[in-house]
Design an enzyme around this catalytic site. Sequence first.
Site, PDB file in Angstrom:
ATOM      1  N   ARG A   1       0.811  -1.026   0.156  1.00 11.06           N
ATOM      2  CA  ARG A   1       0.000   0.104  -0.093  1.00 11.06           C
ATOM      3  C   ARG A   1       0.848   1.395  -0.052  1.00 11.06           C
ATOM      4  O   ARG A   1       1.875   1.330   0.368  1.00 11.06           O
ATOM      5  CB  ARG A   1      -0.846  -0.175   1.346  1.00 11.06           C
ATOM      6  CG  ARG A   1      -2.166  -1.098   1.242  1.00 11.06           C
ATOM      7  CD  ARG A   1      -2.977  -0.883   2.385  1.00 11.06           C
ATOM      8  NE  ARG A   1      -1.875  -1.435   3.549  1.00 11.06           N
ATOM      9  CZ  ARG A   1      -1.747  -0.304   4.449  1.00 11.06           C
ATOM     10  NH1 ARG A   1      -1.733   0.774   4.419  1.00 11.06           N
ATOM     11  NH2 ARG A   1      -0.737  -1.030   5.494  1.00 11.06           N
TER      12      ARG A   1
ATOM     13  N   LYS B   1      -8.751  -2.179   0.572  1.00  7.19           N
ATOM     14  CA  LYS B   1      -8.556  -0.954   1.868  1.00  7.19           C
ATOM     15  C   LYS B   1      -9.407   0.326   1.516  1.00  7.19           C
ATOM     16  O   LYS B   1      -9.742   1.092   2.510  1.00  7.19           O
ATOM     17  CB  LYS B   1      -7.125  -0.923   1.950  1.00  7.19           C
ATOM     18  CG  LYS B   1      -6.356  -1.997   2.736  1.00  7.19           C
ATOM     19  CD  LYS B   1      -7.013  -2.584   4.099  1.00  7.19           C
ATOM     20  CE  LYS B   1      -6.205  -3.627   4.566  1.00  7.19           C
ATOM     21  NZ  LYS B   1      -7.053  -4.386   5.615  1.00  7.19           N
TER      22      LYS B   1
ATOM     23  N   HIS C   1     -10.402  -3.673  12.450  1.00  6.41           N
ATOM     24  CA  HIS C   1      -9.350  -4.311  11.739  1.00  6.41           C
ATOM     25  C   HIS C   1      -8.768  -5.308  12.415  1.00  6.41           C
ATOM     26  O   HIS C   1      -8.021  -5.592  13.144  1.00  6.41           O
ATOM     27  CB  HIS C   1      -8.188  -3.329  11.685  1.00  6.41           C
ATOM     28  CG  HIS C   1      -7.241  -3.773  10.438  1.00  6.41           C
ATOM     29  ND1 HIS C   1      -5.695  -3.446  10.785  1.00  6.41           N
ATOM     30  CD2 HIS C   1      -7.159  -4.486   9.389  1.00  6.41           C
ATOM     31  CE1 HIS C   1      -5.174  -4.295   9.689  1.00  6.41           C
ATOM     32  NE2 HIS C   1      -5.871  -4.842   8.859  1.00  6.41           N
TER      33      HIS C   1
ATOM     34  N   SER D   1      -1.160  -6.033   9.682  1.00  4.33           N
ATOM     35  CA  SER D   1      -0.687  -6.977   8.801  1.00  4.33           C
ATOM     36  C   SER D   1       0.602  -7.681   9.244  1.00  4.33           C
ATOM     37  O   SER D   1       1.404  -6.819   9.677  1.00  4.33           O
ATOM     38  CB  SER D   1      -0.516  -6.495   7.330  1.00  4.33           C
ATOM     39  OG  SER D   1       0.025  -7.488   6.295  1.00  4.33           O
TER      40      SER D   1
ATOM     41  N   LYS E   1      -3.094 -12.147  12.061  1.00  7.73           N
ATOM     42  CA  LYS E   1      -4.748 -12.400  12.170  1.00  7.73           C
ATOM     43  C   LYS E   1      -5.247 -13.499  11.145  1.00  7.73           C
ATOM     44  O   LYS E   1      -6.089 -14.145  11.780  1.00  7.73           O
ATOM     45  CB  LYS E   1      -5.140 -11.037  11.491  1.00  7.73           C
ATOM     46  CG  LYS E   1      -4.955  -9.667  12.224  1.00  7.73           C
ATOM     47  CD  LYS E   1      -5.929  -8.355  11.693  1.00  7.73           C
ATOM     48  CE  LYS E   1      -5.907  -8.487  10.382  1.00  7.73           C
ATOM     49  NZ  LYS E   1      -4.600  -8.006   9.865  1.00  7.73           N
ATOM     50  N   THR E   2      -4.790 -13.702  10.007  1.00  5.14           N
ATOM     51  CA  THR E   2      -5.118 -14.719   9.295  1.00  5.14           C
ATOM     52  C   THR E   2      -4.778 -16.102   9.660  1.00  5.14           C
ATOM     53  O   THR E   2      -5.691 -17.028   9.736  1.00  5.14           O
ATOM     54  CB  THR E   2      -4.743 -14.630   7.838  1.00  5.14           C
ATOM     55  OG1 THR E   2      -5.050 -13.239   7.269  1.00  5.14           O
ATOM     56  CG2 THR E   2      -4.928 -15.484   6.812  1.00  5.14           C
TER      57      THR E   2
ATOM     58  N   ARG F   1       1.304 -12.493  -1.557  1.00  9.24           N
ATOM     59  CA  ARG F   1       0.140 -12.640  -1.270  1.00  9.24           C
ATOM     60  C   ARG F   1      -0.926 -13.730  -1.889  1.00  9.24           C
ATOM     61  O   ARG F   1      -0.430 -13.754  -3.338  1.00  9.24           O
ATOM     62  CB  ARG F   1      -0.790 -11.334  -0.680  1.00  9.24           C
ATOM     63  CG  ARG F   1      -0.377 -10.694   0.214  1.00  9.24           C
ATOM     64  CD  ARG F   1      -0.945  -9.462   0.594  1.00  9.24           C
ATOM     65  NE  ARG F   1      -0.573  -8.594   1.790  1.00  9.24           N
ATOM     66  CZ  ARG F   1      -1.118  -8.500   3.000  1.00  9.24           C
ATOM     67  NH1 ARG F   1      -2.110  -9.494   3.392  1.00  9.24           N
ATOM     68  NH2 ARG F   1      -0.622  -7.733   3.869  1.00  9.24           N
TER      69      ARG F   1
END
Length: 532
Positions: free
Chosen positions: A60, A200, A219, A239, A243-244, A324
């Site tokens: 980003r 996003k 988030h 990130s 989290k994932t 990703r």
Amino acid sequence: MTFGRVNPQFRLEDQGIEGLGNVYYNLMEPALIEAALKRGEGTLGKGGAFYVSTGKFTGRSPQDKHVVKTDSVADKIWWENNREMSPEGFDRLYEDMIEHMKGRDYFVEDLTGGADPAYSIKVRMVTELAWHGLFIRHMLRRPERDALDDFIADFTVINCPSFKADPEKHDCRTDTVIAMNFDKKMILIGNTEYAGENKKSVFTLLNYLLPLKGIMAMHCSANHAPNNPVDTAVFFGLSGTGKTTLSADPERVLIGDDEHGWSDRGTFNFEGGCYAKTINLSAEAEPEIYATTSKFGTVIENMVFDPETFELDFDDDSLTANMRCAYPLEYISNASPTALGGHPKNIIMLTCDAFGVLPPIARLTPAQAMYHFLSGFTSKVAGTERGITEPQPTFSTCFGAPFMPLRPEVYGNLLRDKIAKHGATCWLVNTGWTGGAYGTGHRMPIKATRALLHAALNGSLAKVEFRKDPNFGFEVPVSVEGVPELLLDPRRTWSDKEAFDAQAAKLVKMFADNFEQYVPYIDDDVKAAAIG
């Protein structure tokens, strides 16, 4: 010419966007892949996954994100965290972007953000790249085909990577731009192929709209116990904090991996898919996520692969550490078909501590939870943003400052009120370093983190003995089955105890200095939870 399925009263020309080439409305995954291949946008990989490179933008560009300062939002936006753009600059940007788009082909996807229909928004995504259409079909939620016949979007996002902004003319920072105009219900993205900007931008939009209705925008990832949505857990974190990985627990039902709302009805996913990091991904450690990398339509972003066998190299980060994959939620076998959960019973705040000071888990009081939520301490990991090549300690309020248009107290007060109303237990989990700081110590063992989380979520952790941490004041378990006792006391993991004490004092001061900005806006109990 127009192709695909669309509301005949809501074509781009009905929105004043005229003169384009072919416009493809709501193509499904096979057609989008076919178009992307014909246009040379990527490579068809193993199992029908689609391999792409995003060029120089592999993360980003948060510094190039702007909010248009109109009268209706001027007093609401957190301007210290969001760059301004004048309404006149936006109008010129829009006019020049539309002029640039004329004669070119575009792909339109009409989608929704939010699994709870009471709070979802309709979003029209206009993309120059066919594979961006594929990506956003995974990441947002797909209406039933019949619903497209009368679909009218609440907001429109136009993404045109071939368009370069003019900073002086368009009132932006560089020739890369993400411009959000809440009054005109329009988001413009130019000069970046990184697909994460699409999702996003919608997340930022929901982070503006929903809190004004009393809904907490988060988030976070989320899951719930099997056959028991009431037993919901949410995992806040930037990130790279897990989290994932940590929400994709095969023993629980996955609600979502990144963006959620918390309303009076419970928890709901904003998205329809997952956007997982693939660096060092393995079939042994994360079999479900690994399996998605060879499923039809999964977007594989910035990964090196063998040109003959098309085998992906999960260890080669020569393109970026931020490699990703993007895939629909249904590719995870234990994903919730509704993407809905109850009110969170446990709230986990994930941090990646590059100082090696924080324990692997700590129990927080409600006041401490708000303190750490507003602090949002973590380390930005390599690749997530342009220019980040090694972990950098940072404070990102609400564990997602780049996506927060409103002042942080808005989100903090919502979280405090909902914790008080629904009685959630809060935990701080460090997935960063232990045994020393970055460069000396090592990453927290994932096996230990998972064991501690299982104990927290099944209630057994609440029954063990706790000690008070001398630096931060929160409670830390003394002993937990399946976790080395040494790991629970960070100071003991360092060979040089004086070096640990110095590092801890440094981190405490960083917390205290950072939190000064929130002191005028918070209650006395949260001030009392402050350290330093």
